[in-house]
Design an enzyme around this catalytic site. Structure first.
Site: not given
Length: 451
Positions: A118, A294
């Site tokens: 992140k 994904r």
């Protein structure tokens, strides 16, 4: 174009069944991998072949990279679809696939690594001109450093694991004392769950909306968006209800958000299907939250409003096909809502494994289910057992269809959150689109229930 002859599905449950459906449509053979707990599962029976990969615990089966690779080699599969969860965002798995000359249906391992951090993701998006939540874009080395940074940002702040996900390794901090209390334990939790104890701090956005953008990018530099999904109804950062379009956005803001998402994915040379997640404040300013590299659990609402098959797009892109769509070819038609049916007590949220003795399902509505009547729900995995997806020409029609479907549905033998879903969809605030990520928390508090 020739795609793959055989795909291993490195997953289980409803997403495995979902991938099998598209592969059947495309004439591609499928291989299920399964654990002890899943030997009688629907997806195992529906695949063309099935390979046992270990005991019930995920760490001994669905997270065993070498066992999944061995299953692909054993069956002569030329590609692996990871679904979501498990190894879907594991760059090491993607690299092993490449080493064995098996196609990983997803982005490159380098991009998985980049967006999996992140801290790094924030840096990349900031460089692309994508707004990020005010905070510190570096690894915090000590409690003292955290205290100094928090003072500079201004309380309240969020302490987050850089490698985190699913709400794990996140703490809301309102003052110095609270930060001192949780800093060490959060670092330990991050290291335990993700193998990376790196933490960062960012400003808390009060009463936010959580809205994400579906992106599709081929290997030739073409990148398009499939509009947005509203995901604000959550419990402990886990989504419960999703919909598209978002009732929060007007057309101008929708266009700005989607164009910003495309700017971000082009900066990192993304390929395949992915999701850019954003958080909105009460003044409708938006900030990049994270990217999921994904397929998303909530992808069906996008499929319903665009008419596209996202799994098919994933397979075609992974096979090297150029996107046949331009941005102007994609439109957002009607409204779709998805709710997640979970085997858990709606009052305590404790899992409720067991055998489904009766399963009465609604008709004329999309059902993406992991189970059927007689299935045994295992205690070893995520409690979600299926998704109910309604579609209407308007949001009101989609809500009405969902209300009717949930009213008709019956599940016996286990406890589910069906009553909670009925309560949410029938609630005035939901129907008026007046909710934030605090919606579930506030409803539970008003009913004196636990969080």
């Amino acid at each position: 174009m020739s795609y793959f002859k055989k795909i291993v599905i490195a997953n289980r449950g409803e997403i495995a069944r979902r991938i099998i459906r598209t592969c059947n449509k495309m004439g591609i053979q499928t291989v299920a991998v399964y654990s002890d707990a899943d030997q009688d599962a629907c997806f195992v029976r529906e695949a063309d072949e099935a390979v046992h990969i270990g005991p019930s615990q995920a760490k001994h089966s669905y997270l065993q990279i070498e066992k999944i690779i061995a299953a692909a080699k054993q069956t002569g599969a030329d590609a692996i679809h990871p679904g979501y969860g498990f190894v879907s965002e594991n760059s090491g798995f993607s690299r092993r696939c490449a080493e064995e000359e098996i196609t990983f249906i997803g982005p490159s391992p380098e991009v998985i690594d980049m967006m999996g951090s992140k801290i790094e993701a924030r840096k990349q998006m900031e460089a692309a001109g994508v707004p990020i939540v005010p905070g510190y874009n570096g690894k915090i080395e000590s409690e003292q450093q955290a205290l100094e940074i928090a003072e500079e940002i201004g309380y309240p702040v969020m302490l987050k694991a850089s490698a985190g996900g699913g709400g794990i390794g996140m703490e809301l901090i309102r003052d110095r004392d609270q930060l001192r209390q949780v800093f060490s334990s959060t670092m330990q939790k991050a290291d335990s769950f993700f193998g990376d104890g790196s933490l960062f701090l960012e400003k808390l956005i009060e009463n936010p909306r959580h809205i994400e953008v579906q992106v599709v990018c081929d290997q030739f530099g073409q990148a398009i968006h499939l509009f947005e999904r509203e995901c604000s109804i959550q419990r402990r950062n886990q989504k419960i209800v999703e919909e598209s379009p978002s009732p929060f956005l007007d057309e101008e803001l929708r266009q700005k958000l989607c164009e910003t998402a495309i700017r971000g994915v082009k900066k990192i040379n993304y390929t395949n299907v992915g999701t850019m997640e954003f958080i909105f404040d009460e003044q409708k300013n938006f900030y990049f939250l994270e990217m999921n590299t994904r397929l998303q659990v909530e992808h069906p609402v996008t499929e319903e409003v665009t008419g596209l098959d996202l799994v098919e797009l994933q397979i075609k892109i992974a096979a090297g096909e150029k996107l046949a769509l331009n941005q102007t070819d994609v439109s957002q038609n009607g409204h779709a809502i998805e709710v997640r049916l979970c085997a858990e007590d709606p009052k305590t949220f404790f899992p409720s494994p067991g055998k489904i003795t009766s399963f009465i399902l609604p008709e004329e509505i999309r059902l993406d289910l992991a189970v059927e009547e007689g299935s045994v729900v295992s205690p070893f995995y995520d409690p979600m057992i299926g998704k109910i997806i309604s579609y209407g020409e308007t949001r009101g029609q989609a809500i009405a269809k969902m209300e009717a479907a949930l009213k008709m549905m019956r599940v016996a033998g286990i406890t589910t959150n069906l009553e909670l879903l009925q309560d949410i969809v029938g609630d005035r605030l939901f129907q008026e689109g007046q909710f934030t990520t605090k919606y579930i928390e506030n409803r539970l508090k008003s009913n004196n229930l636990v969080l």
